[in-house]
Design an enzyme around this catalytic site. Structure first.
Site, PDB file in Angstrom:
ATOM      1  N   THR A 201      12.037   9.566  10.130  1.00  0.00           N
ATOM      2  CA  THR A 201      11.528   8.214  10.380  1.00  0.00           C
ATOM      3  C   THR A 201      10.006   8.131  10.304  1.00  0.00           C
ATOM      4  O   THR A 201       9.466   7.072   9.973  1.00  0.00           O
ATOM      5  CB  THR A 201      11.967   7.707  11.767  1.00  0.00           C
ATOM      6  OG1 THR A 201      11.456   8.590  12.782  1.00  0.00           O
ATOM      7  CG2 THR A 201      13.481   7.626  11.851  1.00  0.00           C
ATOM      8  N   ALA A 202       9.309   9.240  10.600  1.00  0.00           N
ATOM      9  CA  ALA A 202       7.836   9.213  10.644  1.00  0.00           C
ATOM     10  C   ALA A 202       7.196   9.794   9.398  1.00  0.00           C
ATOM     11  O   ALA A 202       5.976   9.726   9.246  1.00  0.00           O
ATOM     12  CB  ALA A 202       7.333   9.965  11.874  1.00  0.00           C
TER      13      ALA A 202
ATOM     14  N   HIS B 116       0.837  -1.202   0.000  1.00  0.00           N
ATOM     15  CA  HIS B 116       0.000   0.000   0.000  1.00  0.00           C
ATOM     16  C   HIS B 116       0.872   1.253   0.000  1.00  0.00           C
ATOM     17  O   HIS B 116       1.845   1.337   0.738  1.00  0.00           O
ATOM     18  CB  HIS B 116      -0.906   0.015   1.237  1.00  0.00           C
ATOM     19  CG  HIS B 116      -2.106   0.898   1.081  1.00  0.00           C
ATOM     20  ND1 HIS B 116      -2.016   2.277   1.069  1.00  0.00           N
ATOM     21  CD2 HIS B 116      -3.419   0.612   0.906  1.00  0.00           C
ATOM     22  CE1 HIS B 116      -3.226   2.790   0.918  1.00  0.00           C
ATOM     23  NE2 HIS B 116      -4.090   1.807   0.805  1.00  0.00           N
TER      24      HIS B 116
ATOM     25  N   HIS C 175       9.746  14.202   8.105  1.00  0.00           N
ATOM     26  CA  HIS C 175      10.390  13.650   9.296  1.00  0.00           C
ATOM     27  C   HIS C 175      11.216  12.433   8.870  1.00  0.00           C
ATOM     28  O   HIS C 175      10.731  11.595   8.088  1.00  0.00           O
ATOM     29  CB  HIS C 175       9.313  13.247  10.300  1.00  0.00           C
ATOM     30  CG  HIS C 175       9.836  12.888  11.640  1.00  0.00           C
ATOM     31  ND1 HIS C 175      10.436  11.672  11.908  1.00  0.00           N
ATOM     32  CD2 HIS C 175       9.865  13.580  12.819  1.00  0.00           C
ATOM     33  CE1 HIS C 175      10.786  11.620  13.175  1.00  0.00           C
ATOM     34  NE2 HIS C 175      10.461  12.762  13.748  1.00  0.00           N
TER      35      HIS C 175
ATOM     36  N   GLY D 110       4.986  22.562   8.227  1.00  0.00           N
ATOM     37  CA  GLY D 110       6.302  21.949   8.236  1.00  0.00           C
ATOM     38  C   GLY D 110       6.813  21.731   6.831  1.00  0.00           C
ATOM     39  O   GLY D 110       6.271  22.245   5.850  1.00  0.00           O
TER      40      GLY D 110
END
Length: 367
Positions: free
Chosen positions: A153-154, A81, A151, A146
């Site tokens: 890792t996120a 996905h 980010h 932002g």
């Protein structure tokens, strides 16, 4: 008691295999009423269904997003996905008389808090916004909050308001990937197919071909209507999968034990049982056991007309029981009535004629 606006949210997180991570995310969302947790190892994704009034929902979503950011590293993630973040999408959905504008307001508040508290960039999508999820995933948009760097890792989070929809997948055992894409295109509303259908194709492990759909005009196209259309096209349908929950008005056999209103009624009973245990005492302890049993039964509600009618009656009966025990508040009352009304709307005309007295009594209770 006065009513209260209720909101459903169905956040999708990029983890469908590690139960410890999934449990951590679910624990973070405990401020809301948990309706369902549905992991998919092929998509490497878990869909969580929550219901609450405004402040509780915001608290639950922020905690769940924080837990996902702490436990999921997108650099190590692989699944069929598409995704942009550890918490990929956070849709906010109006329930009952709640407005879509109120949902957009919550979505913007959640997005602002995700950026200011967690420093994860945020895309806004859906109702009232200029871009779609497809635009965002294709790289045709910059974060609203932002960025431009995501980010490490996120990734980023897509937050937005939308109406109720059903995610429905079927396996197509006798077609190639190219043929499956032709089927998907023929079903899409945007290509003149069925009303309210968005469709993609995924190749799963073991060479399985999956037709993955969002159904967003449920009053016109239910999961069963899609299956019927595939049959008309001469396409053999394999395993069917409902992702998350399905409202009773669109429920066929695939929705057995996954009916949205049944889970809402179960959440009311479960919350009542928890409050009864906290209060203590022999009578409330006995009531807590009965409410827990009712919660389990409502969560597994079937799709026959008799079961839907009985489910509506049982949901409508919860507020008087909780009121008598001093356990009821406006949120639980609104949830119980929402569940009962949704189940009531799924009762067919022949069933209404057959059980006219029961339905008249139910309608008086819900008036």
């Amino acid at each position: 008691m006065n009513g209260v606006d209720l909101f459903e949210s169905v956040p999708n997180f990029s983890e469908g295999r590690n139960r410890n991570v999934i449990d951590s995310i679910a624990s973070g969302a405990k401020a809301g009423h948990m309706l369902d947790i549905d992991p998919d190892p092929d998509h490497h994704r878990v869909v969580v269904s929550l219901l609450a009034a405004r402040e509780r929902l915001i608290e639950a979503l922020l905690a769940a997003v924080a837990a996902a950011a702490e436990r999921i590293d997108l650099r190590k993630h692989a699944g069929v996905h598409p995704r942009v973040g550890a918490t990929d999408v956070v849709p906010v959905v109006p329930m009952g008389a709640t407005t879509i504008d109120a949902c957009r307001d919550i979505a913007h508040e959640v997005g602002r808090r995700i950026w200011t508290d967690l420093h994860i960039p945020v895309f806004f999508y859906g109702y009232g916004e200029e871009r779609s999820l497809a635009d965002i995933r294709a790289g045709r948009a910059q974060p609203d909050l932002g960025g431009p760097e995501l980010h490490p890792t996120a990734g980023a989070v897509c937050v937005g308001a939308r109406q109720l929809l059903v995610a429905f997948n079927v396996l197509l055992p006798e077609v190639s990937v190219a043929e499956a894409w032709r089927v998907a295109r023929s079903l899409r509303e945007s290509a003149g197919g069925l009303r309210g259908v968005q469709a993609l194709v995924f190749e799963l492990r073991g060479g399985r071909i999956q037709l993955s759909m969002n159904l967003f005009r449920l009053e016109e196209t239910s999961p069963q209507a899609v299956v019927d259309e595939l049959g008309r096209l001469g396409v053999r349908v394999g395993e069917q999968q409902l992702v998350g929950l399905c409202p009773a008005v669109a429920a066929g056999e695939v929705a057995a034990k996954r009916i949205l209103e049944g889970r809402i009624g179960a959440a009311v009973a479960r919350a009542g049982a928890h409050r009864a245990r906290e209060r203590g005492g022999q009578e409330l302890s006995a009531l807590s056991h009965k409410l827990e049993a009712e919660a389990q039964s409502l969560a597994a509600l079937g799709v026959s007309q008799g079961e839907l009618l009985a489910g509506a009656e049982r949901c409508a009966a919860l507020p008087p029981v909780l009121q008598a025990a001093g356990l009821l508040d406006v949120e639980l009352q609104a949830m119980a009535h929402l569940a009962a009304r949704g189940l009531r709307e799924a009762i067919s005309e022949p069933t209404q004629s057959k059980y006219s007295e029961r339905l008249a009594a139910l309608d008086r209770r819900l008036a």
